[in-house]
Design a protein around this motif. Sequence first.
Motif, mmCIF file in Angstrom:
data_model
loop_
_atom_site.group_PDB
_atom_site.id
_atom_site.type_symbol
_atom_site.label_atom_id
_atom_site.label_comp_id
_atom_site.label_asym_id
_atom_site.label_seq_id
_atom_site.Cartn_x
_atom_site.Cartn_y
_atom_site.Cartn_z
ATOM 1 N N VAL A 117 -15.306 30.621 35.344
ATOM 2 C CA VAL A 117 -16.241 31.745 35.380
ATOM 3 C C VAL A 117 -15.692 32.908 34.553
ATOM 4 C CG1 VAL A 117 -17.214 31.094 37.603
ATOM 5 C CG2 VAL A 117 -15.230 32.616 37.529
ATOM 6 N N PRO A 118 -16.569 33.791 34.040
ATOM 7 C CA PRO A 118 -16.134 34.843 33.116
ATOM 8 C C PRO A 118 -15.003 35.725 33.641
ATOM 9 C CG PRO A 118 -18.519 34.685 33.114
ATOM 10 C CD PRO A 118 -18.033 33.773 34.201
ATOM 11 N N GLY A 119 -15.063 36.098 34.918
ATOM 12 C CA GLY A 119 -14.022 36.966 35.462
ATOM 13 C C GLY A 119 -12.665 36.293 35.494
ATOM 14 N N PHE A 120 -12.644 35.008 35.854
ATOM 15 C CA PHE A 120 -11.381 34.268 35.892
ATOM 16 C C PHE A 120 -10.832 34.115 34.479
ATOM 17 C CE2 PHE A 120 -8.283 31.121 36.927
ATOM 18 C CZ PHE A 120 -8.069 31.204 38.300
ATOM 19 N N ALA A 121 -11.714 33.818 33.514
ATOM 20 C CA ALA A 121 -11.288 33.674 32.125
ATOM 21 C C ALA A 121 -10.701 34.978 31.592
ATOM 22 C CB ALA A 121 -12.465 33.230 31.258
ATOM 23 N N GLU A 122 -11.352 36.088 31.892
ATOM 24 C CA GLU A 122 -10.857 37.387 31.426
ATOM 25 C C GLU A 122 -9.480 37.677 32.009
ATOM 26 O OE1 GLU A 122 -12.067 42.154 31.381
ATOM 27 O OE2 GLU A 122 -13.461 40.673 32.208
ATOM 28 N N ALA A 123 -9.313 37.377 33.294
ATOM 29 C CA ALA A 123 -8.019 37.612 33.939
ATOM 30 C C ALA A 123 -6.929 36.753 33.306
ATOM 31 C CB ALA A 123 -8.126 37.327 35.433
ATOM 32 N N LEU A 124 -7.232 35.481 33.064
ATOM 33 C CA LEU A 124 -6.236 34.587 32.461
ATOM 34 C C LEU A 124 -5.750 35.126 31.121
ATOM 35 C CD1 LEU A 124 -7.794 31.058 33.150
ATOM 36 C CD2 LEU A 124 -5.869 32.121 34.345
ATOM 37 N N LYS A 125 -6.679 35.662 30.334
ATOM 38 C CA LYS A 125 -6.324 36.114 28.988
ATOM 39 C C LYS A 125 -5.590 37.454 28.977
ATOM 40 C CE LYS A 125 -10.572 35.244 27.498
ATOM 41 N NZ LYS A 125 -11.739 35.098 26.593
ATOM 42 N N LEU A 126 -5.409 38.048 30.159
ATOM 43 C CA LEU A 126 -4.607 39.270 30.290
ATOM 44 C C LEU A 126 -3.160 38.968 30.685
ATOM 45 C CD1 LEU A 126 -7.105 41.492 32.327
ATOM 46 C CD2 LEU A 126 -6.474 41.809 29.926
ATOM 47 N N MET A 127 -2.881 37.723 31.102
ATOM 48 C CA MET A 127 -1.634 37.436 31.801
ATOM 49 C C MET A 127 -0.602 36.735 30.917
ATOM 50 S SD MET A 127 -3.242 36.069 35.425
ATOM 51 C CE MET A 127 -1.615 35.968 36.206
ATOM 52 N N PRO A 128 0.577 37.322 30.755
ATOM 53 C CA PRO A 128 1.677 36.602 30.089
ATOM 54 C C PRO A 128 2.310 35.588 31.032
ATOM 55 C CG PRO A 128 2.426 38.757 30.787
ATOM 56 C CD PRO A 128 0.953 38.691 31.114
ATOM 57 N N LYS A 129 3.179 34.764 30.503
ATOM 58 C CA LYS A 129 3.857 33.761 31.327
ATOM 59 C C LYS A 129 4.673 34.435 32.432
ATOM 60 C CE LYS A 129 4.271 30.395 27.563
ATOM 61 N NZ LYS A 129 5.191 29.589 26.714
ATOM 62 N N GLY A 130 4.605 33.859 33.609
ATOM 63 C CA GLY A 130 5.364 34.383 34.739
ATOM 64 C C GLY A 130 4.677 35.503 35.501
ATOM 65 N N ALA A 131 3.510 35.962 35.007
ATOM 66 C CA ALA A 131 2.817 37.072 35.656
ATOM 67 C C ALA A 131 2.072 36.603 36.898
ATOM 68 C CB ALA A 131 1.835 37.721 34.685
ATOM 69 N N LYS A 132 1.943 37.516 37.858
ATOM 70 C CA LYS A 132 1.133 37.290 39.047
ATOM 71 C C LYS A 132 0.185 38.473 39.195
ATOM 72 C CE LYS A 132 4.579 34.570 41.602
ATOM 73 N NZ LYS A 132 5.385 34.472 42.854
ATOM 74 N N TYR A 133 -1.112 38.186 39.255
ATOM 75 C CA TYR A 133 -2.130 39.224 39.370
ATOM 76 C C TYR A 133 -2.980 38.983 40.619
ATOM 77 C CZ TYR A 133 -1.632 40.915 34.496
ATOM 78 O OH TYR A 133 -1.183 41.452 33.319
ATOM 79 N N ARG A 134 -3.461 40.067 41.182
ATOM 80 C CA ARG A 134 -4.555 40.002 42.162
ATOM 81 C C ARG A 134 -5.798 40.513 41.454
ATOM 82 N NH1 ARG A 134 -2.702 41.872 47.509
ATOM 83 N NH2 ARG A 134 -2.018 39.684 47.522
ATOM 84 N N VAL A 135 -6.893 39.754 41.560
ATOM 85 C CA VAL A 135 -8.092 40.027 40.769
ATOM 86 C C VAL A 135 -9.307 40.109 41.672
ATOM 87 C CG1 VAL A 135 -9.527 39.201 38.869
ATOM 88 C CG2 VAL A 135 -7.068 38.781 38.827
ATOM 89 N N TRP A 136 -10.145 41.122 41.436
ATOM 90 C CA TRP A 136 -11.408 41.282 42.159
ATOM 91 C C TRP A 136 -12.547 41.084 41.167
ATOM 92 C CZ3 TRP A 136 -7.102 44.247 42.840
ATOM 93 C CH2 TRP A 136 -6.574 44.348 44.133
ATOM 94 N N MET A 137 -13.438 40.146 41.451
ATOM 95 C CA MET A 137 -14.539 39.822 40.554
ATOM 96 C C MET A 137 -15.872 40.131 41.224
ATOM 97 S SD MET A 137 -13.415 36.083 39.177
ATOM 98 C CE MET A 137 -11.676 35.702 38.902
ATOM 99 N N LYS A 138 -16.645 41.020 40.615
ATOM 100 C CA LYS A 138 -17.994 41.247 41.120
ATOM 101 C C LYS A 138 -18.832 39.992 40.859
ATOM 102 C CE LYS A 138 -19.479 43.567 36.861
ATOM 103 N NZ LYS A 138 -20.063 44.806 36.311
ATOM 104 N N PRO A 139 -19.944 39.826 41.570
ATOM 105 C CA PRO A 139 -20.728 38.593 41.434
ATOM 106 C C PRO A 139 -21.120 38.253 40.006
ATOM 107 C CG PRO A 139 -21.472 39.838 43.336
ATOM 108 C CD PRO A 139 -20.471 40.701 42.636
ATOM 109 N N ASP A 140 -21.421 39.267 39.187
ATOM 110 C CA ASP A 140 -21.826 39.012 37.806
ATOM 111 C C ASP A 140 -20.727 38.329 37.001
ATOM 112 O OD1 ASP A 140 -24.189 40.195 38.398
ATOM 113 O OD2 ASP A 140 -23.810 42.063 37.326
#
Length: 211
Positions: A117-140
């Motif tokens: 989904v778009p939000g997950f893809a956007e988050a992945l492309k922000l993350m370098p190796k070894g990073a851990k993120y918490r992500v909030w995705m609106k329904p859109d």
Amino acid sequence: MSITAVPIQPVKRGYVVWLWIGIAAALVIAMALAWKGTAGVVAETGTNAQFLAYNAGQPAVVETDSGLQYQVLEAGKGGATPGDDDLVLVNYSGKLRDGRVFDESRQPTPMSPKSVVPGFAEALKLMPKGAKYRVWMKPDLAYGAEARIDPQTGEEAIPADALLIFDIEMVDFMPEAVVRQMQMQQMMQMQQGQGGAPVQGVPEGAAPPQP
């Protein structure tokens, strides 16, 4: 005049001013704490928009132009981040606003930013190796008005118009073309080791191409 009355010593004007300043500051802090508590309750029980508006003001939460919100739990190694033509290897856990987990990886899971989904893809492309993120995705940025059904149980796993919260760990990533080439090499090696027919376009006994 009463002989039992104890006269009050005069207080310097500067002390009085600082006393009133202290009282005013205490009132402001008390009001701020009360408002914050009320806002938090509204966010937890209110709409997705109310929740996201409140969450955007929390410490270390970043909101992108698309409305995706994320918090860096671990910065990782920095530097390069994956793109659409990469395959990523991630650990993840997804839950709803009420805390119910609807999906999680049991081991590092490969995926392409183009297939999520778009939000997950956007988050992945922000993350370098070894990073851990918490992500909030609106329904859109997730599944929108479409509810998701668990294929194993037949029950609703993600309601329509759900806000999704993911914890994501970027284990590794590399170009998809390189991964496909490595897979082909492994297949050819297995075929040659088992005496199978040579792969079309590769002479029998020839060494597999190197990446």
